[in-house]
Scaffold this motif. Structure first.
Motif, mmCIF file in Angstrom:
data_model
loop_
_atom_site.group_PDB
_atom_site.id
_atom_site.type_symbol
_atom_site.label_atom_id
_atom_site.label_comp_id
_atom_site.label_asym_id
_atom_site.label_seq_id
_atom_site.Cartn_x
_atom_site.Cartn_y
_atom_site.Cartn_z
ATOM 1 N N LEU A 56 -40.268 32.101 65.995
ATOM 2 C CA LEU A 56 -39.578 30.826 66.189
ATOM 3 C C LEU A 56 -38.093 30.925 65.852
ATOM 4 O O LEU A 56 -37.263 30.270 66.490
ATOM 5 N N ARG A 57 -37.747 31.744 64.840
ATOM 6 C CA ARG A 57 -36.330 31.899 64.482
ATOM 7 C C ARG A 57 -35.536 32.559 65.611
ATOM 8 O O ARG A 57 -34.318 32.380 65.713
ATOM 9 N N LEU A 58 -36.222 33.316 66.437
ATOM 10 C CA LEU A 58 -35.560 33.977 67.561
ATOM 11 C C LEU A 58 -35.428 33.051 68.773
ATOM 12 O O LEU A 58 -34.882 33.455 69.802
ATOM 13 N N ALA A 59 -35.916 31.839 68.645
ATOM 14 C CA ALA A 59 -35.927 30.903 69.775
ATOM 15 C C ALA A 59 -34.572 30.758 70.463
ATOM 16 O O ALA A 59 -34.501 30.697 71.696
ATOM 17 N N PRO A 60 -33.442 30.692 69.716
ATOM 18 C CA PRO A 60 -32.149 30.546 70.399
ATOM 19 C C PRO A 60 -31.816 31.715 71.322
ATOM 20 O O PRO A 60 -30.948 31.595 72.185
ATOM 21 N N TYR A 61 -32.490 32.849 71.123
ATOM 22 C CA TYR A 61 -32.180 34.044 71.914
ATOM 23 C C TYR A 61 -33.250 34.345 72.965
ATOM 24 O O TYR A 61 -33.209 35.383 73.607
ATOM 25 N N ARG A 62 -34.193 33.431 73.144
ATOM 26 C CA ARG A 62 -35.330 33.784 74.002
ATOM 27 C C ARG A 62 -35.037 33.633 75.485
ATOM 28 O O ARG A 62 -35.777 34.171 76.303
ATOM 29 N N GLU A 63 -34.009 32.888 75.862
ATOM 30 C CA GLU A 63 -33.528 32.840 77.239
ATOM 31 C C GLU A 63 -34.669 32.637 78.243
ATOM 32 O O GLU A 63 -34.856 33.414 79.175
ATOM 33 N N GLY A 64 -35.427 31.606 78.041
ATOM 34 C CA GLY A 64 -36.474 31.271 79.000
ATOM 35 C C GLY A 64 -37.805 31.944 78.766
ATOM 36 O O GLY A 64 -38.739 31.744 79.550
ATOM 37 N N ALA A 65 -37.927 32.756 77.729
ATOM 38 C CA ALA A 65 -39.222 33.379 77.432
ATOM 39 C C ALA A 65 -40.272 32.307 77.193
ATOM 40 O O ALA A 65 -39.985 31.263 76.608
ATOM 41 N N ARG A 66 -41.482 32.559 77.648
ATOM 42 C CA ARG A 66 -42.543 31.560 77.580
ATOM 43 C C ARG A 66 -43.641 32.004 76.606
ATOM 44 O O ARG A 66 -44.034 33.169 76.589
ATOM 45 N N PHE A 67 -44.116 31.018 75.822
ATOM 46 C CA PHE A 67 -45.155 31.288 74.837
ATOM 47 C C PHE A 67 -46.255 30.241 74.919
ATOM 48 O O PHE A 67 -45.993 29.053 75.143
ATOM 49 N N ALA A 68 -47.489 30.706 74.738
ATOM 50 C CA ALA A 68 -48.645 29.817 74.676
ATOM 51 C C ALA A 68 -49.411 30.117 73.400
ATOM 52 O O ALA A 68 -49.534 31.279 73.002
ATOM 53 N N ALA A 69 -49.912 29.089 72.751
ATOM 54 C CA ALA A 69 -50.753 29.257 71.566
ATOM 55 C C ALA A 69 -52.216 29.149 71.981
ATOM 56 O O ALA A 69 -52.584 28.243 72.730
ATOM 57 N N HIS A 70 -53.024 30.091 71.518
ATOM 58 C CA HIS A 70 -54.458 30.077 71.791
ATOM 59 C C HIS A 70 -55.178 29.830 70.462
ATOM 60 O O HIS A 70 -55.126 30.672 69.561
ATOM 61 N N LEU A 71 -55.822 28.678 70.334
ATOM 62 C CA LEU A 71 -56.409 28.258 69.063
ATOM 63 C C LEU A 71 -57.861 28.699 68.974
ATOM 64 O O LEU A 71 -58.673 28.395 69.853
ATOM 65 N N CYS A 72 -58.185 29.389 67.886
ATOM 66 C CA CYS A 72 -59.513 29.996 67.728
ATOM 67 C C CYS A 72 -60.165 29.567 66.416
ATOM 68 O O CYS A 72 -59.484 29.217 65.450
ATOM 69 N N GLY A 73 -61.500 29.629 66.386
ATOM 70 C CA GLY A 73 -62.263 29.461 65.151
ATOM 71 C C GLY A 73 -61.932 28.206 64.373
ATOM 72 O O GLY A 73 -61.881 27.094 64.895
ATOM 73 N N GLY A 74 -61.679 28.389 63.073
ATOM 74 C CA GLY A 74 -61.412 27.261 62.190
ATOM 75 C C GLY A 74 -60.143 26.515 62.556
ATOM 76 O O GLY A 74 -60.055 25.294 62.362
ATOM 77 N N THR A 75 -59.150 27.218 63.087
ATOM 78 C CA THR A 75 -57.927 26.550 63.519
ATOM 79 C C THR A 75 -58.217 25.611 64.679
ATOM 80 O O THR A 75 -57.712 24.483 64.734
ATOM 81 N N MET A 76 -59.039 26.075 65.615
ATOM 82 C CA MET A 76 -59.445 25.209 66.730
ATOM 83 C C MET A 76 -60.173 23.976 66.214
ATOM 84 O O MET A 76 -59.904 22.850 66.672
ATOM 85 N N ARG A 77 -61.063 24.147 65.250
ATOM 86 C CA ARG A 77 -61.822 22.997 64.729
ATOM 87 C C ARG A 77 -60.912 22.037 63.981
ATOM 88 O O ARG A 77 -61.081 20.816 64.064
ATOM 89 N N SER A 78 -59.942 22.558 63.246
ATOM 90 C CA SER A 78 -58.996 21.699 62.553
ATOM 91 C C SER A 78 -58.145 20.918 63.559
ATOM 92 O O SER A 78 -57.883 19.720 63.385
ATOM 93 N N PHE A 79 -57.744 21.585 64.628
ATOM 94 C CA PHE A 79 -57.011 20.913 65.696
ATOM 95 C C PHE A 79 -57.844 19.784 66.304
ATOM 96 O O PHE A 79 -57.355 18.673 66.513
ATOM 97 N N MET A 80 -59.108 20.071 66.587
ATOM 98 C CA MET A 80 -59.980 19.061 67.163
ATOM 99 C C MET A 80 -60.193 17.902 66.199
ATOM 100 O O MET A 80 -60.332 16.749 66.609
ATOM 101 N N GLY A 81 -60.201 18.191 64.898
ATOM 102 C CA GLY A 81 -60.319 17.123 63.914
ATOM 103 C C GLY A 81 -59.121 16.195 63.933
ATOM 104 O O GLY A 81 -59.256 14.978 63.736
ATOM 105 N N SER A 82 -57.931 16.768 64.190
ATOM 106 C CA SER A 82 -56.721 15.950 64.252
ATOM 107 C C SER A 82 -56.615 15.189 65.560
ATOM 108 O O SER A 82 -56.375 13.978 65.580
ATOM 109 N N PHE A 83 -56.794 15.903 66.668
ATOM 110 C CA PHE A 83 -56.555 15.291 67.977
ATOM 111 C C PHE A 83 -57.782 14.607 68.557
ATOM 112 O O PHE A 83 -57.652 13.736 69.419
ATOM 113 N N GLY A 84 -58.963 14.977 68.086
ATOM 114 C CA GLY A 84 -60.175 14.384 68.643
ATOM 115 C C GLY A 84 -60.908 13.461 67.702
ATOM 116 O O GLY A 84 -61.964 12.932 68.041
#
Length: 256
Positions: A56-84
Motif C-alpha cells: 500500500l505504501r508503494l501505491a503512489p508509484y503503482r501507475e495503474g497496477a491492479r490488485f484484488a483481495a481474495h478472502l479465505c478461511g477465518g478472514t472470509m467468515r469475519s468479512f461475512m459477519g460484517s457485511f452479511g
C-alpha cells in the motif's frame, strides 16, 4: 473471445512488491490476487500484514497496477459477519489483523473475491443478499464470488440483490468448478448472460493456449478474465515470476 485481465494469485512475503509493479508496467492487463487469511498470514501464498502495508505504501508509484483481495478461511467468515450480519456492522473489524482500515483497503483493492463453499458455510439467501447490498453501499470496488456446484444456490440471492438496489451490477463471477483446488474441468461452463465472468482451474504456463481455445469454444465473442495460482509456483512453493511472465507473454495477443 477477448481477455480483459489476467489475475496472478499467490504473491507472499518472499515476493518483491517492486517486481510486481515492474511487470504491471510492462503488462498493464495483469491483476495481482492477494490472499487474505489471518491464520495463515506470513506463510507461502498468504502475505503478512507488513508485506501488505508495504504494498500500500508503494501505491503512489503503482501507475495503474491492479490488485484484488481474495478472502479465505477465518478472514472470509469475519468479512461475512460484517457485511452479511443482521446488526449494524463494524466494517473495519475484519481488517484489524492486517492493520488496515476499510478506507485504506477500499482505495487500493479494486476487486474483492470472497472464497466460500456455501454448502459448508450454510450462508442463507438473506445473508448473501445483505452482504452484496451492503458491499455496494459501503465500497467502490467490485465483488467476486466463485460459481460451482457447492455455490449453486448463490445465484438467486445475487439476482435479488442486483434487482432491488438500483446500484448496478458490481458483482462478478469466477467459474471455478474445483473451488480453488486448481483442477481443470472436463468441460468449461458457459458464462452467465449479462455478468462479467472469469475462468480458473488448472491454468498455468504449460498448455495455456490450448486451455484458452477450449474456453473460447463456450465463450464465443465474449470478454472474460482468467485467474491462476497453483501452477505459478516452483518446487519450493515460491511464487515464480518467470512463470508469471511466460503466461503474460503467451496471452498478450488475446487481451483487449
Amino acid at each position: 473471445m477477448r481477455i480483459e485481465r489476467v489475475t496472478m494469485t499467490g504473491a507472499d512475503d518472499r515476493t518483491d512488491p517492486l517486481a510486481l509493479l515492474d511487470l504491471s508496467r510492462r503488462y498493464p492487463f495483469v491483476e495481482w490476487g492477494v490472499l487474505f487469511s489471518e491464520r495463515r498470514a506470513g506463510t507461502a501464498r498468504y502475505p503478512g500484514p507488513d508485506w501488505i502495508r508495504t504494498l500500500l505504501r508503494l501505491a503512489p508509484y503503482r501507475e495503474g497496477a491492479r490488485f484484488a483481495a481474495h478472502l479465505c478461511g477465518g478472514t472470509m467468515r469475519s468479512f461475512m459477519g460484517s457485511f452479511g450480519g443482521v446488526s449494524e456492522p463494524d466494517l473495519n473489524a475484519w481488517l484489524v489483523p492486517f492493520t488496515l482500515t476499510m478506507s485504506e483497503y477500499d482505495s487500493f483493492f479494486g476487486r474483492t473475491q470472497v472464497n466460500f463453499d456455501q454448502e459448508r458455510e450454510r450462508f442463507d439467501e438473506t445473508r448473501l443478499a445483505t452482504m452484496i447490498r451492503r458491499w455496494k453501499v459501503q465500497t467502490r470496488g467490485d465483488l467476486i464470488t466463485q460459481h460451482n456446484q457447492a455455490n449453486a444456490d448463490l445465484w438467486p440471492a445475487i439476482q435479488s440483490a442486483d434487482r432491488s438496489d438500483g446500484r448496478g451490477r458490481r458483482h462478478q463471477v469466477l467459474m471455478d468448478a474445483s473451488g480453488g483446488r486448481g483442477v481443470s474441468p472436463e468441460t468449461w461452463p458457459r458464462p452467465i448472460a449479462g455478468v462479467f465472468c472469469g475462468y480458473a482451474g488448472g491454468l498455468g504456463p504449460d498448455g495455456i493456449i490450448a486451455d484458452l481455445d477450449r474456453i473460447a469454444d463456450v465463450v464465443g465473442d465474449g470478454v472474460i478474465w482468467i485467474d491462476m495460482e497453483g501452477r505459478l509456483r516452483d518446487a519450493t512453493d515460491r511464487f515464480d515470476l518467470s512463470r508469471v511472465e511466460t503466461v503474460l507473454k503467451a496471452v498478450s495477443d488475446r487481451v483487449l
